[in-house]
Scaffold this motif. Structure first.
Motif, PDB file in Angstrom:
ATOM      1  N   CYS A  37      78.996 -60.438-117.277  1.00  0.00           N
ATOM      2  CA  CYS A  37      80.274 -60.159-116.619  1.00  0.00           C
ATOM      3  C   CYS A  37      80.091 -59.176-115.459  1.00  0.00           C
ATOM      4  CB  CYS A  37      81.280 -59.581-117.614  1.00  0.00           C
ATOM      5  SG  CYS A  37      81.854 -60.774-118.811  1.00  0.00           S
ATOM      6  N   THR A  39      79.035 -59.159-112.258  1.00  0.00           N
ATOM      7  CA  THR A  39      77.797 -58.957-111.511  1.00  0.00           C
ATOM      8  C   THR A  39      78.113 -58.515-110.100  1.00  0.00           C
ATOM      9  OG1 THR A  39      77.719 -61.213-110.693  1.00  0.00           O
ATOM     10  CG2 THR A  39      76.679 -60.814-112.811  1.00  0.00           C
ATOM     11  N   GLN A  78      75.321 -65.806-113.497  1.00  0.00           N
ATOM     12  CA  GLN A  78      76.506 -66.102-114.300  1.00  0.00           C
ATOM     13  C   GLN A  78      77.132 -67.431-113.893  1.00  0.00           C
ATOM     14  OE1 GLN A  78      79.585 -63.164-114.359  1.00  0.00           O
ATOM     15  NE2 GLN A  78      80.928 -64.389-115.643  1.00  0.00           N
ATOM     16  N   ASN A 302      81.989 -49.466-123.627  1.00  0.00           N
ATOM     17  CA  ASN A 302      83.440 -49.633-123.565  1.00  0.00           C
ATOM     18  C   ASN A 302      83.973 -50.047-124.934  1.00  0.00           C
ATOM     19  OD1 ASN A 302      83.819 -49.390-120.543  1.00  0.00           O
ATOM     20  ND2 ASN A 302      82.401 -51.120-120.613  1.00  0.00           N
ATOM     21  N   HIS A 318      81.558 -52.659-126.651  1.00  0.00           N
ATOM     22  CA  HIS A 318      81.215 -53.659-125.632  1.00  0.00           C
ATOM     23  C   HIS A 318      80.242 -52.982-124.673  1.00  0.00           C
ATOM     24  CE1 HIS A 318      81.828 -56.004-121.882  1.00  0.00           C
ATOM     25  NE2 HIS A 318      81.899 -57.007-122.723  1.00  0.00           N
ATOM     26  N   GLN A 319      79.050 -53.544-124.555  1.00  0.00           N
ATOM     27  CA  GLN A 319      77.996 -52.944-123.729  1.00  0.00           C
ATOM     28  C   GLN A 319      77.773 -53.749-122.460  1.00  0.00           C
ATOM     29  OE1 GLN A 319      74.049 -51.707-125.475  1.00  0.00           O
ATOM     30  NE2 GLN A 319      73.305 -53.324-124.120  1.00  0.00           N
ATOM     31  N   THR A 320      77.713 -53.051-121.330  1.00  0.00           N
ATOM     32  CA  THR A 320      77.311 -53.686-120.073  1.00  0.00           C
ATOM     33  C   THR A 320      75.947 -53.128-119.688  1.00  0.00           C
ATOM     34  OG1 THR A 320      78.483 -51.986-118.774  1.00  0.00           O
ATOM     35  CG2 THR A 320      79.669 -54.027-119.270  1.00  0.00           C
ATOM     36  N   TYR A 321      75.076 -54.011-119.245  1.00  0.00           N
ATOM     37  CA  TYR A 321      73.719 -53.619-118.856  1.00  0.00           C
ATOM     38  C   TYR A 321      73.429 -54.180-117.471  1.00  0.00           C
ATOM     39  CZ  TYR A 321      68.605 -53.577-118.660  1.00  0.00           C
ATOM     40  OH  TYR A 321      67.310 -53.400-118.273  1.00  0.00           O
ATOM     41  N   ARG A 322      73.062 -53.304-116.544  1.00  0.00           N
ATOM     42  CA  ARG A 322      72.719 -53.722-115.185  1.00  0.00           C
ATOM     43  C   ARG A 322      71.363 -53.123-114.821  1.00  0.00           C
ATOM     44  NH1 ARG A 322      78.122 -52.072-114.974  1.00  0.00           N
ATOM     45  NH2 ARG A 322      79.613 -53.729-114.471  1.00  0.00           N
ATOM     46  N   ASN A 327      72.251 -58.613-115.085  1.00  0.00           N
ATOM     47  CA  ASN A 327      73.566 -58.056-115.361  1.00  0.00           C
ATOM     48  C   ASN A 327      74.108 -58.751-116.603  1.00  0.00           C
ATOM     49  OD1 ASN A 327      76.266 -57.051-115.128  1.00  0.00           O
ATOM     50  ND2 ASN A 327      75.885 -56.766-112.944  1.00  0.00           N
ATOM     51  N   SER A 329      76.574 -58.611-120.272  1.00  0.00           N
ATOM     52  CA  SER A 329      77.667 -58.012-121.031  1.00  0.00           C
ATOM     53  C   SER A 329      77.660 -58.610-122.424  1.00  0.00           C
ATOM     54  CB  SER A 329      79.000 -58.289-120.348  1.00  0.00           C
ATOM     55  OG  SER A 329      80.080 -57.805-121.123  1.00  0.00           O
ATOM     56  N   SER A 330      77.745 -57.761-123.459  1.00  0.00           N
ATOM     57  CA  SER A 330      77.687 -58.281-124.828  1.00  0.00           C
ATOM     58  C   SER A 330      78.315 -57.288-125.792  1.00  0.00           C
ATOM     59  CB  SER A 330      76.232 -58.538-125.237  1.00  0.00           C
ATOM     60  OG  SER A 330      75.491 -57.330-125.203  1.00  0.00           O
TER      61      SER A 330
END
Length: 352
Positions: A37, A39, A78, A302, A318-322, A327, A329-330
């Motif tokens: 999510c 990007t 994505q 989050n 909810h984790q975002t990794y960039r 990029n 989201s999971s």
């Protein structure tokens, strides 16, 4: 045994039985919504519009929208993943296999394309290919719970085929039939919307034992049954414990973002259990090789939800990794334990 033509696996959740196709279609849309999510390469509105069209069943319009976008940004992971989902939903299996295969080649660090590729292979009864794809997903992310469970389902289908072949070669082998019937019962029960007796997915199903006959009614003069033992009451959270757990999770994410390996690895308990059967030493080595070379890493937390029970806690978020060209989201779950005045990670899982 007749092999169903419908997919065995779920793109975002495990499944089995005759509900394979319906569940896989619904889950594919869900994972497409969450996958990679926000990007940097696309505006959120682009993804939102494509997902809206997919959910509305307007697959032709959704595919047109995706192709228009990819004409200008052909490498966007994505949108390419969404294209594979739409192709799957539209019955364009060959095209979807090509899309997800190319994604695994261009972004080998992402587990989701491998998992969806396995869905397609399983739908074609190519269970060896499905197994290989799921093993790659797990190698890429050992905490990917969905891939582990889906792999269990693939093994169940491979076992079913092997048992069927054994019976064809030796119909007098009395040891094979009960095993084959067990697997058939598992899938038949799910086909009717009924959980198998163990109420567990194939990857967690133990070798079933024959059902124990019901006990005979007690004689009239039998002594009254003892009153039931009250259920244990969870220990009350220590004042401030929830805040301490939240702070520990945030510190873990910050150390990861800063590539502070001592702080990151120090957030894990000495008895932390890596998934996939890795040793602690191998796991730490793999994490270093994935984190240190990156020029930048941003880990966001989050919707953090913490439950504390004595010296144990569960943190779901909810984790975002960039990082560089990645990029993701999971959903993530951390099981934590209090050690002295610190909360440390005992187990972690992704996608649950």
């Amino acid at each position: 045994m007749t092999t169903p033509a419908t997919p065995l696996l779920s793109a975002s959740a495990p499944l089995a039985g005759a509900a394979w196709r319906t569940t896989a279609q619904r889950a594919a849309i869900a994972v497409a919504t969450a996958f990679l999510c926000a990007t940097a390469q696309a505006q959120p509105d682009d993804y939102a519009e494509v997902n809206r069209l997919v959910r509305a069943g307007q697959l032709g319009d959704a595919l047109t929208k995706v192709d228009q976008y990819l004409a200008g940004k052909p490498k966007d992971p994505q949108m390419r993943f969404l294209k594979g989902v739409i192709q799957t939903e539209s019955g364009k299996t060959t095209d979807a296999v090509t899309t997800f295969t190319q994604l695994t080649q261009d972004f080998p660090e992402l587990p989701e394309p491998y998992n969806n590729l396995a869905v397609l292979y399983a739908g074609q009864s190519q269970f060896d290919k499905a197994r290989a794809a799921l093993e790659m997903a797990i190698r890429t992310n050992p905490s990917y719970a969905t891939a582990h469970e889906n792999l269990g389902d693939v093994y169940a289908k491979l076992a079913s085929q092997a048992y069927s072949k054994a019976l064809q070669l030796d119909s007098n082998n009395t040891a094979v039939s009960p095993k084959l019937n067990l697997i058939r019962t598992l899938f038949a029960a799910d086909a009717k919307g009924v959980k198998p007796a163990a109420a567990a997915p194939a990857s967690q199903q133990a070798a079933a034992k024959p059902a124990t006959p019901a006990a005979a009614p007690a004689p009239v003069a039998a002594a009254p049954a003892a009153p039931p033992t009250p259920a244990p009451v969870p220990a009350a959270p220590t004042p401030g414990a929830q805040g301490d757990v939240e702070a520990a999770v945030e510190a873990w994410a910050k150390a990861w973002s800063n590539k502070n390996m001592s702080g990151y690895l120090g957030a894990y308990a000495p008895n932390f259990t890596p998934t996939g059967g890795q040793s602690r030493k191998d796991w730490e080595s793999e994490r270093r090789s994935r984190i240190v070379p990156r020029s930048r890493i941003e880990v966001g937390i989050n919707d953090l939800d913490v439950n504390v029970n004595g010296d144990r806690a569960t943190a779901r978020f909810h984790q975002t990794y960039r990082s560089d060209a990645t990029n993701v989201s999971s959903r993530k779950t951390l099981e934590m334990v209090k050690s002295g005045n610190r909360w440390l990670i005992l187990r972690e899982s992704t996608g649950s």
